[in-house]
Design a protein around this motif. Sequence first.
Motif, PDB file in Angstrom:
ATOM      1  N   ARG A   1     -13.789  -5.656  -5.473  1.00 22.79           N
ATOM      2  CA  ARG A   1     -13.205  -4.866  -4.529  1.00 22.79           C
ATOM      3  C   ARG A   1     -13.274  -3.446  -5.083  1.00 22.79           C
ATOM      4  NH1 ARG A   1      -8.729  -9.179  -3.989  1.00 22.79           N
ATOM      5  NH2 ARG A   1      -9.498 -10.150  -2.058  1.00 22.79           N
ATOM      6  N   ASP A   2     -13.843  -2.415  -4.229  1.00 21.52           N
ATOM      7  CA  ASP A   2     -13.799  -1.060  -4.738  1.00 21.52           C
ATOM      8  C   ASP A   2     -12.571  -0.300  -4.088  1.00 21.52           C
ATOM      9  OD1 ASP A   2     -14.582   1.618  -5.393  1.00 21.52           O
ATOM     10  OD2 ASP A   2     -16.204   1.591  -3.913  1.00 21.52           O
ATOM     11  N   VAL A   3     -11.394  -0.389  -4.805  1.00 26.95           N
ATOM     12  CA  VAL A   3     -10.255   0.114  -4.401  1.00 26.95           C
ATOM     13  C   VAL A   3     -10.174   1.613  -4.827  1.00 26.95           C
ATOM     14  CG1 VAL A   3      -7.765  -0.128  -4.809  1.00 26.95           C
ATOM     15  CG2 VAL A   3      -9.322  -2.211  -5.128  1.00 26.95           C
ATOM     16  N   VAL A   4      -9.434   2.073  -3.687  1.00 26.07           N
ATOM     17  CA  VAL A   4      -9.261   3.852  -3.757  1.00 26.07           C
ATOM     18  C   VAL A   4      -7.930   3.860  -3.808  1.00 26.07           C
ATOM     19  CG1 VAL A   4      -9.332   5.984  -2.306  1.00 26.07           C
ATOM     20  CG2 VAL A   4     -11.275   4.125  -2.115  1.00 26.07           C
ATOM     21  N   PHE A   5      -7.309   4.572  -4.773  1.00 29.15           N
ATOM     22  CA  PHE A   5      -5.791   4.953  -4.858  1.00 29.15           C
ATOM     23  C   PHE A   5      -5.586   6.360  -4.624  1.00 29.15           C
ATOM     24  CE2 PHE A   5      -6.012   1.204  -7.606  1.00 29.15           C
ATOM     25  CZ  PHE A   5      -4.956   0.530  -7.106  1.00 29.15           C
ATOM     26  N   PRO A   6      -4.725   6.923  -3.827  1.00 28.53           N
ATOM     27  CA  PRO A   6      -4.448   8.058  -3.874  1.00 28.53           C
ATOM     28  C   PRO A   6      -3.738   8.790  -5.090  1.00 28.53           C
ATOM     29  CG  PRO A   6      -2.769   6.931  -2.734  1.00 28.53           C
ATOM     30  CD  PRO A   6      -3.998   6.038  -3.137  1.00 28.53           C
ATOM     31  N   PRO A   7      -3.687  10.091  -5.400  1.00 29.82           N
ATOM     32  CA  PRO A   7      -3.031  10.465  -6.771  1.00 29.82           C
ATOM     33  C   PRO A   7      -1.705  10.153  -6.644  1.00 29.82           C
ATOM     34  CG  PRO A   7      -4.380  12.253  -5.556  1.00 29.82           C
ATOM     35  CD  PRO A   7      -4.362  11.056  -4.684  1.00 29.82           C
ATOM     36  N   GLY A   8      -0.963   9.721  -7.743  1.00 30.36           N
ATOM     37  CA  GLY A   8       0.363   9.550  -7.910  1.00 30.36           C
ATOM     38  C   GLY A   8       1.253   8.421  -7.281  1.00 30.36           C
ATOM     39  N   ARG A   9       0.336   7.594  -6.597  1.00 29.61           N
ATOM     40  CA  ARG A   9       1.060   6.498  -6.069  1.00 29.61           C
ATOM     41  C   ARG A   9       0.457   5.094  -6.670  1.00 29.61           C
ATOM     42  NH1 ARG A   9       4.172   7.877  -1.470  1.00 29.61           N
ATOM     43  NH2 ARG A   9       3.784   5.870  -0.592  1.00 29.61           N
ATOM     44  N   GLN A  10      -0.174   5.015  -7.512  1.00 30.79           N
ATOM     45  CA  GLN A  10      -0.725   3.741  -7.990  1.00 30.79           C
ATOM     46  C   GLN A  10       0.218   2.639  -8.455  1.00 30.79           C
ATOM     47  OE1 GLN A  10      -4.092   3.947 -10.572  1.00 30.79           O
ATOM     48  NE2 GLN A  10      -4.319   1.820 -10.895  1.00 30.79           N
ATOM     49  N   ALA A  11       1.266   3.014  -9.090  1.00 32.44           N
ATOM     50  CA  ALA A  11       2.414   2.029  -9.541  1.00 32.44           C
ATOM     51  C   ALA A  11       3.087   1.480  -8.372  1.00 32.44           C
ATOM     52  CB  ALA A  11       3.323   3.042 -10.529  1.00 32.44           C
ATOM     53  N   LEU A  12       3.117   2.430  -7.372  1.00 34.80           N
ATOM     54  CA  LEU A  12       3.838   1.952  -6.087  1.00 34.80           C
ATOM     55  C   LEU A  12       2.869   0.568  -5.527  1.00 34.80           C
ATOM     56  CD1 LEU A  12       6.186   2.032  -3.862  1.00 34.80           C
ATOM     57  CD2 LEU A  12       4.805   3.728  -2.852  1.00 34.80           C
ATOM     58  N   TYR A  13       1.778   0.941  -5.242  1.00 30.73           N
ATOM     59  CA  TYR A  13       0.928  -0.068  -4.902  1.00 30.73           C
ATOM     60  C   TYR A  13       0.826  -1.251  -5.686  1.00 30.73           C
ATOM     61  CZ  TYR A  13      -0.635   3.303  -1.178  1.00 30.73           C
ATOM     62  OH  TYR A  13      -0.714   4.062  -0.005  1.00 30.73           O
ATOM     63  N   GLU A  14       0.558  -1.108  -7.090  1.00 29.15           N
ATOM     64  CA  GLU A  14       0.618  -2.148  -8.110  1.00 29.15           C
ATOM     65  C   GLU A  14       1.693  -3.035  -7.733  1.00 29.15           C
ATOM     66  OE1 GLU A  14      -0.288  -0.522 -11.537  1.00 29.15           O
ATOM     67  OE2 GLU A  14      -2.572  -0.275 -11.111  1.00 29.15           O
ATOM     68  N   LYS A  15       3.002  -2.418  -7.821  1.00 28.57           N
ATOM     69  CA  LYS A  15       4.375  -3.155  -7.618  1.00 28.57           C
ATOM     70  C   LYS A  15       4.579  -4.008  -6.311  1.00 28.57           C
ATOM     71  CE  LYS A  15       8.958  -1.981  -6.467  1.00 28.57           C
ATOM     72  NZ  LYS A  15       9.950  -0.968  -5.836  1.00 28.57           N
ATOM     73  N   ASN A  16       3.857  -3.421  -5.173  1.00 25.68           N
ATOM     74  CA  ASN A  16       3.855  -3.980  -4.080  1.00 25.68           C
ATOM     75  C   ASN A  16       2.743  -5.114  -4.008  1.00 25.68           C
ATOM     76  OD1 ASN A  16       6.334  -3.172  -2.813  1.00 25.68           O
ATOM     77  ND2 ASN A  16       5.459  -1.041  -2.832  1.00 25.68           N
ATOM     78  N   ARG A  17       1.636  -5.014  -4.689  1.00 29.31           N
ATOM     79  CA  ARG A  17       0.630  -5.976  -4.538  1.00 29.31           C
ATOM     80  C   ARG A  17      -0.342  -6.049  -3.708  1.00 29.31           C
ATOM     81  NH1 ARG A  17       1.643 -10.385  -8.679  1.00 29.31           N
ATOM     82  NH2 ARG A  17       0.042 -11.412  -7.487  1.00 29.31           N
ATOM     83  N   TYR A  18      -0.695  -4.919  -3.387  1.00 33.32           N
ATOM     84  CA  TYR A  18      -1.770  -4.644  -2.343  1.00 33.32           C
ATOM     85  C   TYR A  18      -2.538  -3.053  -2.740  1.00 33.32           C
ATOM     86  CZ  TYR A  18       0.926  -1.064   0.207  1.00 33.32           C
ATOM     87  OH  TYR A  18       1.739   0.073   0.683  1.00 33.32           O
ATOM     88  N   SER A  19      -3.760  -3.243  -2.005  1.00 29.12           N
ATOM     89  CA  SER A  19      -4.613  -1.943  -2.422  1.00 29.12           C
ATOM     90  C   SER A  19      -4.385  -1.217  -1.197  1.00 29.12           C
ATOM     91  CB  SER A  19      -6.197  -2.558  -2.562  1.00 29.12           C
ATOM     92  OG  SER A  19      -6.276  -3.256  -3.566  1.00 29.12           O
ATOM     93  N   PRO A  20      -4.433   0.142  -1.267  1.00 26.25           N
ATOM     94  CA  PRO A  20      -4.260   1.252  -0.348  1.00 26.25           C
ATOM     95  C   PRO A  20      -5.359   1.169   0.546  1.00 26.25           C
ATOM     96  CG  PRO A  20      -4.303   2.372  -2.549  1.00 26.25           C
ATOM     97  CD  PRO A  20      -4.256   0.808  -2.923  1.00 26.25           C
ATOM     98  N   ALA A  21      -6.681   1.165  -0.098  1.00 28.92           N
ATOM     99  CA  ALA A  21      -7.847   0.949   0.678  1.00 28.92           C
ATOM    100  C   ALA A  21      -9.130   0.425   0.031  1.00 28.92           C
ATOM    101  CB  ALA A  21      -8.195   2.614   1.279  1.00 28.92           C
ATOM    102  N   ILE A  22     -10.024  -0.214   0.623  1.00 26.56           N
ATOM    103  CA  ILE A  22     -11.295  -0.887   0.245  1.00 26.56           C
ATOM    104  C   ILE A  22     -12.260  -0.028   0.586  1.00 26.56           C
ATOM    105  CG2 ILE A  22     -12.289  -3.025  -0.294  1.00 26.56           C
ATOM    106  CD1 ILE A  22      -9.925  -3.130  -1.636  1.00 26.56           C
ATOM    107  N   ARG A  23     -13.108   0.248  -0.034  1.00 22.17           N
ATOM    108  CA  ARG A  23     -14.807   0.766   0.233  1.00 22.17           C
ATOM    109  C   ARG A  23     -15.474  -0.620   0.636  1.00 22.17           C
ATOM    110  NH1 ARG A  23     -14.302   4.366  -3.987  1.00 22.17           N
ATOM    111  NH2 ARG A  23     -13.806   6.432  -3.211  1.00 22.17           N
ATOM    112  N   SER A  24     -16.052  -0.800   1.394  1.00 17.68           N
ATOM    113  CA  SER A  24     -17.178  -1.970   1.807  1.00 17.68           C
ATOM    114  C   SER A  24     -18.022  -1.479   2.837  1.00 17.68           C
ATOM    115  CB  SER A  24     -16.066  -3.152   2.279  1.00 17.68           C
ATOM    116  OG  SER A  24     -17.025  -4.208   2.269  1.00 17.68           O
ATOM    117  N   ASN A  25     -19.356  -1.712   2.639  1.00 20.67           N
ATOM    118  CA  ASN A  25     -20.233  -1.704   3.401  1.00 20.67           C
ATOM    119  C   ASN A  25     -20.534  -0.236   4.179  1.00 20.67           C
ATOM    120  OD1 ASN A  25     -21.627  -4.052   2.789  1.00 20.67           O
ATOM    121  ND2 ASN A  25     -20.351  -5.209   4.032  1.00 20.67           N
ATOM    122  N   GLY A  26     -20.050   0.607   3.661  1.00 27.11           N
ATOM    123  CA  GLY A  26     -20.107   2.090   4.344  1.00 27.11           C
ATOM    124  C   GLY A  26     -18.761   2.425   4.948  1.00 27.11           C
TER     125      GLY A  26
END
Length: 134
Positions: free
Chosen positions: A4-29
């Motif tokens: 998965r090509d995950v996109v994290f916004p600045p400063g919020r990666q820990a929040l997404y990791e804590k809640n166990r999901y990706s904020p966004a995924i790049r796929s096929n354009g």
Amino acid sequence: MVTRDVVFPPGRQALYEKNRYSPAIRSNGFLFVSGQVGSREDGSPEPELGAQVRRAFDNLNAILKAAGCSFDDVVDVTVFVVNPEANFETIWRIVPEYWGAAPHPTLTGIGVTWLYGFQFEIKVIAKLPESGAA
């Protein structure tokens, strides 16, 4: 297994990791963005509906920017609204601040009874600019 090509916004990666999901995924354009709510940096909700909606859009725009695109690249929107009969007009007065000019993306609105303490959530699919397609 697909990487998965995950996109994290600045400063919020820990929040997404804590809640166990990706904020966004790049796929096929395309960029598939998880539902964004009006959460503060610590994950708590903005108490007032208008502030929640603005914060949700700000959180969404931070993800879009991190992926190299903007709301102009959004092709599909899904919004979830707690108590839409009471909240829709307030929300829809704020949307034009972020939505941009026509033609607008497609839209699906869903009334829900619970959003983990939030009243509004927005998830989108965006077409990545050619240079950002992965």
